[in-house]
Design a protein around this motif. Structure first.
Motif, mmCIF file in Angstrom:
data_model
loop_
_atom_site.group_PDB
_atom_site.id
_atom_site.type_symbol
_atom_site.label_atom_id
_atom_site.label_comp_id
_atom_site.label_asym_id
_atom_site.label_seq_id
_atom_site.Cartn_x
_atom_site.Cartn_y
_atom_site.Cartn_z
ATOM 1 N N TYR A 11 0.852 -1.194 0.000
ATOM 2 C CA TYR A 11 0.000 0.000 0.000
ATOM 3 C C TYR A 11 0.885 1.241 0.000
ATOM 4 O O TYR A 11 1.627 1.481 0.954
ATOM 5 C CB TYR A 11 -0.913 0.012 1.236
ATOM 6 N N ASP A 12 0.792 1.982 -1.084
ATOM 7 C CA ASP A 12 1.587 3.188 -1.303
ATOM 8 C C ASP A 12 0.614 4.378 -1.310
ATOM 9 O O ASP A 12 -0.604 4.193 -1.361
ATOM 10 C CB ASP A 12 2.282 3.042 -2.676
ATOM 11 N N SER A 14 -1.235 7.623 -3.031
ATOM 12 C CA SER A 14 -1.622 8.053 -4.381
ATOM 13 C C SER A 14 -0.806 9.282 -4.780
ATOM 14 O O SER A 14 -0.138 9.894 -3.946
ATOM 15 C CB SER A 14 -3.114 8.379 -4.393
ATOM 16 N N GLY A 15 -0.910 9.627 -6.058
ATOM 17 C CA GLY A 15 -0.186 10.796 -6.569
ATOM 18 C C GLY A 15 0.345 10.471 -7.948
ATOM 19 O O GLY A 15 0.425 9.294 -8.309
ATOM 20 N N CYS A 18 5.329 7.924 -7.462
ATOM 21 C CA CYS A 18 5.631 7.445 -6.120
ATOM 22 C C CYS A 18 6.485 8.528 -5.457
ATOM 23 O O CYS A 18 7.513 8.928 -6.001
ATOM 24 C CB CYS A 18 6.419 6.140 -6.228
ATOM 25 N N LYS A 41 -2.778 1.944 -4.352
ATOM 26 C CA LYS A 41 -2.529 3.353 -4.020
ATOM 27 C C LYS A 41 -3.640 3.852 -3.107
ATOM 28 O O LYS A 41 -4.826 3.702 -3.429
ATOM 29 C CB LYS A 41 -2.509 4.190 -5.308
ATOM 30 N N SER A 43 -5.392 7.072 -0.863
ATOM 31 C CA SER A 43 -5.446 8.522 -0.636
ATOM 32 C C SER A 43 -5.066 8.766 0.830
ATOM 33 O O SER A 43 -5.121 7.847 1.657
ATOM 34 C CB SER A 43 -6.869 9.031 -0.875
ATOM 35 N N ASP A 136 -2.356 13.437 -5.179
ATOM 36 C CA ASP A 136 -3.435 13.277 -6.159
ATOM 37 C C ASP A 136 -4.410 14.450 -5.988
ATOM 38 O O ASP A 136 -4.868 14.715 -4.882
ATOM 39 C CB ASP A 136 -4.145 11.942 -5.899
ATOM 40 N N ASP A 139 -8.551 13.016 -5.093
ATOM 41 C CA ASP A 139 -9.066 11.969 -4.188
ATOM 42 C C ASP A 139 -9.140 12.404 -2.720
ATOM 43 O O ASP A 139 -9.234 11.562 -1.831
ATOM 44 C CB ASP A 139 -8.235 10.673 -4.332
ATOM 45 N N SER A 141 -6.809 13.881 -1.023
ATOM 46 C CA SER A 141 -5.501 13.926 -0.347
ATOM 47 C C SER A 141 -5.052 15.350 -0.061
ATOM 48 O O SER A 141 -4.527 15.653 1.008
ATOM 49 C CB SER A 141 -4.431 13.229 -1.206
ATOM 50 N N SER A 244 3.743 1.134 -11.970
ATOM 51 C CA SER A 244 2.932 2.239 -11.464
ATOM 52 C C SER A 244 3.720 3.529 -11.309
ATOM 53 O O SER A 244 3.213 4.491 -10.786
ATOM 54 C CB SER A 244 2.329 1.858 -10.114
#
Ligand SMILES: N[C@@H](CCC(=O)N[C@@H](CS)C(=O)NCC(=O)O)C(=O)O
Length: 245
Positions: A11-12, A14-15, A18, A41, A43, A136, A139, A141, A244
């Motif tokens: 789990y990374d 979002s954006g 990376c 990904k 948020s 992002d 979403d 964030s 990704s």
């Protein structure tokens, strides 16, 4: 990777790229160990509910952070916090089973104080850039990030003032806190096998680059020598993995 069943779910944040330094450490670690994985990904607002779902319903607010990983093979386990994650990956994916051992995970704790201070300097230098460029836009964030950071330290636009008010002041601080890296790379040519210490240091560069590419270029020249070129050459083969980026 695509043709292999994932053994880890990572789990990374979002954006567009990376960017989170902690997530970069885990990404490097998984790629180095050649573990097939999938990346989810999240948020910013989704981090806490995901920690509560995967780790514990009473997971402390302050520890609700990414990266998080789930090991998908029995015994299934979920964990967050990048360095304990690296330790877990070494325990579960061993050399005996054909996975390279990621060296010097413990070593990063030796520089914990310098790391904390250097991260703090970088944080105040680029926090507004992270807000503008790395998150992002759609979403939730950005709203979450601004609201929660500003509760702690006031307007993001003024964060630089917390660290002497100029990039020069930040760089003077970084030169001192990061001297262990300069000394280490002076003995290397940038082609050796990377360790977790290299990944740890490189993750800070990736963080700055993703937030503001011009600042990233200037940081690469912090010492006016090839310290960072050698470092980034060492870690480069371990950046990709799931398409990704
Ligand atoms: N010690 C943690 C730090 C992780 C961390 O601070 N992650 C940030 C993203 S870079 C986060 O999840 N923050 C959640 C929040 O601020 O609400 C690690 O190395 O994994």
């Amino acid at each position: 990777m695509a043709s292999q069943e994932p053994l880890v779910r990572f789990y990374d944040l979002s954006g567009p790229k990376c960017w989170s330094p902690a997530c970069w450490r885990t990404r490097y670690a998984i790629n180095y160990k050649r573990i097939p994985y999938e990346c989810v990904k999240l948020s910013y607002p989704a981090i806490k509910p995901t920690c509560q779902k995967l780790l514990s319903p009473t997971w402390p607010d302050d520890d609700c952070t990414v990266p998080i990983i789930e090991i998908l093979q029995a015994p299934h386990v979920a964990k967050n916090d990048s360095t304990p994650i690296a330790e877990l990956l070494n325990e579960r994916f061993t050399e005996q089973d054909g996975y390279p051992d990621l060296k010097l995970v413990e070593e990063t704790k030796k520089h914990a104080r310098d790391t904390k201070l250097a991260n703090r300097a970088v944080y105040f230098w680029i926090c507004y850039d992270v807000y503008k460029n790395a998150l992002d836009p759609d979403d939730g964030s950005k709203e979450f990030f601004k609201r929660t950071r500003e509760l702690d330290h006031g307007p993001l636009e003024k964060y630089l003032e917390k660290m002497g008010g100029s990039e020069d002041a930040i760089f003077e601080e970084l030169k001192v806190q990061w001297v262990y890296l300069k000394e280490r790379m002076a003995k290397e040519d940038g082609t050796g096998e990377p360790t977790y210490v290299d990944f740890y240091d490189a993750s800070r560069i990736r963080w700055v680059e993703a937030a503001n590419s011009e600042k990233g270029k200037r940081l690469m020249n912090l010492y006016g020598d090839d310290t960072f070129i050698k470092l980034m050459n060492k870690v480069k083969p371990y950046e990709g993995g799931d398409g990704s980026l």
